[in-house]
Structures are given as structure tokens and as C-alpha cells.
Design a protein around this motif. Structure first.
Motif, PDB file in Angstrom:
ATOM      1  N   SER A  10       0.821  -1.217   0.000  1.00 23.27           N
ATOM      2  CA  SER A  10       0.000   0.000   0.000  1.00 23.27           C
ATOM      3  C   SER A  10       0.851   1.262   0.000  1.00 23.27           C
ATOM      4  N   MET A  11       2.072   1.178   0.501  1.00 20.12           N
ATOM      5  CA  MET A  11       2.959   2.344   0.581  1.00 20.12           C
ATOM      6  C   MET A  11       3.851   2.492  -0.644  1.00 20.12           C
ATOM      7  N   SER A  12       3.780   1.531  -1.561  1.00 21.22           N
ATOM      8  CA  SER A  12       4.658   1.533  -2.729  1.00 21.22           C
ATOM      9  C   SER A  12       3.981   2.197  -3.922  1.00 21.22           C
ATOM     10  N   PRO A  13       4.761   2.855  -4.775  1.00 20.59           N
ATOM     11  CA  PRO A  13       4.180   3.468  -5.977  1.00 20.59           C
ATOM     12  C   PRO A  13       3.416   2.425  -6.797  1.00 20.59           C
ATOM     13  N   GLY A  14       2.201   2.765  -7.171  1.00 17.97           N
ATOM     14  CA  GLY A  14       1.374   1.854  -7.942  1.00 17.97           C
ATOM     15  C   GLY A  14       0.903   0.647  -7.151  1.00 17.97           C
ATOM     16  N   ARG A  15       1.137   0.684  -5.833  1.00 13.63           N
ATOM     17  CA  ARG A  15       0.781  -0.431  -4.941  1.00 13.63           C
ATOM     18  C   ARG A  15       1.377  -1.746  -5.429  1.00 13.63           C
ATOM     19  N   ARG A  16       2.618  -1.669  -5.905  1.00 15.98           N
ATOM     20  CA  ARG A  16       3.317  -2.850  -6.408  1.00 15.98           C
ATOM     21  C   ARG A  16       4.774  -2.796  -5.986  1.00 15.98           C
ATOM     22  N   GLU A  73       6.566  -9.081  -9.547  1.00 15.72           N
ATOM     23  CA  GLU A  73       6.057  -8.071  -8.630  1.00 15.72           C
ATOM     24  C   GLU A  73       4.769  -8.563  -7.992  1.00 15.72           C
ATOM     25  N   ALA A  74       4.588  -8.203  -6.733  1.00 17.32           N
ATOM     26  CA  ALA A  74       3.315  -8.396  -6.057  1.00 17.32           C
ATOM     27  C   ALA A  74       2.557  -7.087  -6.196  1.00 17.32           C
ATOM     28  N   VAL A  75       1.259  -7.190  -6.459  1.00 19.97           N
ATOM     29  CA  VAL A  75       0.424  -6.017  -6.684  1.00 19.97           C
ATOM     30  C   VAL A  75      -0.779  -6.094  -5.747  1.00 19.97           C
ATOM     31  N   LEU A  76      -1.043  -5.012  -5.042  1.00 22.45           N
ATOM     32  CA  LEU A  76      -2.182  -4.939  -4.139  1.00 22.45           C
ATOM     33  C   LEU A  76      -3.446  -4.643  -4.943  1.00 22.45           C
ATOM     34  N   THR A  77      -4.479  -5.453  -4.780  1.00 20.15           N
ATOM     35  CA  THR A  77      -5.751  -5.230  -5.463  1.00 20.15           C
ATOM     36  C   THR A  77      -6.575  -4.196  -4.690  1.00 20.15           C
ATOM     37  N   ASP A  78      -7.667  -3.774  -5.286  1.00 15.18           N
ATOM     38  CA  ASP A  78      -8.572  -2.851  -4.590  1.00 15.18           C
ATOM     39  C   ASP A  78      -9.143  -3.504  -3.336  1.00 15.18           C
ATOM     40  N   THR A  79      -9.409  -4.810  -3.406  1.00 13.26           N
ATOM     41  CA  THR A  79      -9.918  -5.531  -2.239  1.00 13.26           C
ATOM     42  C   THR A  79      -8.853  -5.592  -1.146  1.00 13.26           C
ATOM     43  N   GLY A  80      -7.592  -5.781  -1.550  1.00 11.90           N
ATOM     44  CA  GLY A  80      -6.486  -5.761  -0.590  1.00 11.90           C
ATOM     45  C   GLY A  80      -6.313  -4.391   0.030  1.00 11.90           C
ATOM     46  N   TRP A  81      -6.464  -3.359  -0.788  1.00 14.17           N
ATOM     47  CA  TRP A  81      -6.395  -1.982  -0.287  1.00 14.17           C
ATOM     48  C   TRP A  81      -7.479  -1.753   0.766  1.00 14.17           C
ATOM     49  N   ALA A  82      -8.682  -2.263   0.483  1.00 13.80           N
ATOM     50  CA  ALA A  82      -9.786  -2.113   1.437  1.00 13.80           C
ATOM     51  C   ALA A  82      -9.456  -2.798   2.764  1.00 13.80           C
ATOM     52  N   MET A  83      -8.753  -3.932   2.723  1.00 12.54           N
ATOM     53  CA  MET A  83      -8.356  -4.609   3.960  1.00 12.54           C
ATOM     54  C   MET A  83      -7.353  -3.764   4.732  1.00 12.54           C
ATOM     55  N   VAL A  84      -6.404  -3.147   4.035  1.00 11.16           N
ATOM     56  CA  VAL A  84      -5.434  -2.271   4.707  1.00 11.16           C
ATOM     57  C   VAL A  84      -6.169  -1.101   5.367  1.00 11.16           C
ATOM     58  N   VAL A  85      -7.090  -0.491   4.642  1.00 11.36           N
ATOM     59  CA  VAL A  85      -7.859   0.637   5.172  1.00 11.36           C
ATOM     60  C   VAL A  85      -8.657   0.202   6.398  1.00 11.36           C
ATOM     61  N   GLU A  86      -9.199  -1.006   6.364  1.00 15.30           N
ATOM     62  CA  GLU A  86      -9.973  -1.522   7.493  1.00 15.30           C
ATOM     63  C   GLU A  86      -9.082  -1.841   8.698  1.00 15.30           C
ATOM     64  N   PRO A 144      13.538   1.961   5.996  1.00 14.22           N
ATOM     65  CA  PRO A 144      13.387   3.271   5.347  1.00 14.22           C
ATOM     66  C   PRO A 144      12.568   4.206   6.208  1.00 14.22           C
ATOM     67  N   SER A 145      12.571   5.463   5.849  1.00 16.12           N
ATOM     68  CA  SER A 145      11.653   6.389   6.503  1.00 16.12           C
ATOM     69  C   SER A 145      10.249   6.012   6.066  1.00 16.12           C
ATOM     70  N   ALA A 146       9.309   6.087   6.983  1.00 11.16           N
ATOM     71  CA  ALA A 146       7.932   5.708   6.663  1.00 11.16           C
ATOM     72  C   ALA A 146       7.282   6.790   5.816  1.00 11.16           C
ATOM     73  N   PRO A 147       6.553   6.372   4.788  1.00 10.87           N
ATOM     74  CA  PRO A 147       5.799   7.353   4.007  1.00 10.87           C
ATOM     75  C   PRO A 147       4.712   7.992   4.881  1.00 10.87           C
ATOM     76  N   ARG A 148       4.279   9.136   4.522  1.00 18.92           N
ATOM     77  CA  ARG A 148       3.223   9.834   5.270  1.00 18.92           C
ATOM     78  C   ARG A 148       1.860   9.457   4.683  1.00 18.92           C
ATOM     79  N   ASN A 149       0.843   9.545   5.498  1.00 16.84           N
ATOM     80  CA  ASN A 149      -0.537   9.298   5.057  1.00 16.84           C
ATOM     81  C   ASN A 149      -0.680   7.987   4.298  1.00 16.84           C
ATOM     82  N   VAL A 150      -0.244   6.915   4.939  1.00 15.64           N
ATOM     83  CA  VAL A 150      -0.224   5.599   4.312  1.00 15.64           C
ATOM     84  C   VAL A 150      -1.606   5.188   3.821  1.00 15.64           C
TER      85      VAL A 150
END
Length: 169
Positions: free
Chosen positions: A54-60, A103-116, A160-166
Motif C-alpha cells: 500500500s505504501m509503494s508506488p502503484g501499490r506494487r 512483482e506483487a500487486v495490491l488489489t482494490d480488495t487488498g487496499w480495502a483490507m489495509v484501510v480496514e 526506510p523512513s515511513a511514508p506519510r498518510n499511508v
């Protein structure tokens, strides 16, 4: 030469610090794992994989870089990503830049799990770590963690330094 093979024993202060750190190394991940299992049905390691993506560009992220981020072996990561794929949270594909890499890619459903999961996890981090520290100790903890990480893995420049607003999209 006498004493050349003598171990460099820890001082009483070093021994106390080492015992406290050792205790944390084993107990803290278990506390995070229990919270995430209870609240979201995922392990701490699975959360780290999802959060890393989720913190990586393109979520990948390349699998090798993701393994470094989560501090796991490629085989362990591969097994976890396989489970996450079965849940529809992640998929793997060849890198567009270099097809030799996967590459591993985060799906929209995976993104929703991170948000939850993120709010509860952040609250656990705050409760177990930051609520116990004074503001100046937070910077000290960061610096100490980075110094020790460089001693353990000097070639990685990690963490690494943590990205902001993950969680913000």
C-alpha cells in the motif's frame, strides 16, 4: 597473549538493556499478531505485506524488495502471498521494467483490507509503544533502531523512513 580470547561481557546496564530488548523482540510481534487476528483475521506478517504494498508506488513491489521490507525470506513471503492471492487481495505478475522479476500487486480488495485494519493496528502501536514514551524518546528510538539495523544489515540501508498518510489514497 593472555585475555585475547576472553569474551567481551556485558556491563550490568548493557545486560539490563539487552534483556529488555530481547523481551520486546519476542512479545511485541505477538501482541500485534493477536490484535490483527482478533480484529481482522490476518497475521501481523500478512498485514506488513499488505501495508508494504500500500505504501509503494502503484501499490506494487518486486517480491525481493517486499521480502526485505517485511524482513522475511522469499519462500515465506511466497507462501503468504499465495494465501493473499486466494483471498483476492494481491496478485503477482512479471515486472514491466524487467520481466525477469516478479512483482506483487495490491488489489482494490487488498487496499480495502489495509484501510480496514490500519486504524486498529495504529492504535495498538500507539498503546504498546508510543504512549509509553516521552516525545524526545521517539526520535531516540528511531535513531537507535536505525543504528542497530545498520549493524545487523549494513548493505540494506533499512528500515526506510515511513511514508506519510499511508492509508490516504
Amino acid at each position: 597473549m593472555e585475555g585475547q580470547n576472553e569474551p567481551r561481557w556485558l556491563s550490568p546496564d548493557e545486560s539490563d538493556a539487552w534483556l529488555a530488548l530481547s523481551w520486546l523482540m519476542f512479545r511485541l510481534p505477538g501482541a500485534f499478531d493477536a490484535q490483527l487476528q482478533r480484529d481482522n483475521g490476518i497475521s501481523f506478517f500478512e498485514y506488513l505485506v499488505l501495508a508494504g504494498l500500500s505504501m509503494s508506488p502503484g501499490r506494487r513491489l518486486r517480491m525481493s524488495e517486499l521480502a526485505q521490507f517485511v524482513n522475511g525470506s522469499l519462500s515465506r513471503l511466497s507462501n503468504v502471498v499465495k494465501r493473499l492471492e486466494q483471498r483476492g487481495w494481491v496478485f503477482r505478475e512479471p515486472s514491466a521494467e524487467n520481466g525477469r522479476f516478479v512483482e506483487a500487486v495490491l488489489t482494490d480488495t487488498g487496499w480495502a483490507m489495509v484501510v480496514e485494519a490500519a486504524p486498529g493496528h495504529v492504535e495498538a502501536v500507539r498503546r504498546y509503544v508510543f504512549d509509553a514514551l516521552r516525545p524526545e524518546q521517539v526520535a531516540e528510538l528511531r535513531d537507535i533502531g536505525r543504528q542497530v539495523a545498520r549493524q545487523v544489515a549494513p548493505d540494506h540501508g533499512w528500515p526506510p523512513s515511513a511514508p506519510r498518510n499511508v492509508v490516504a489514497d
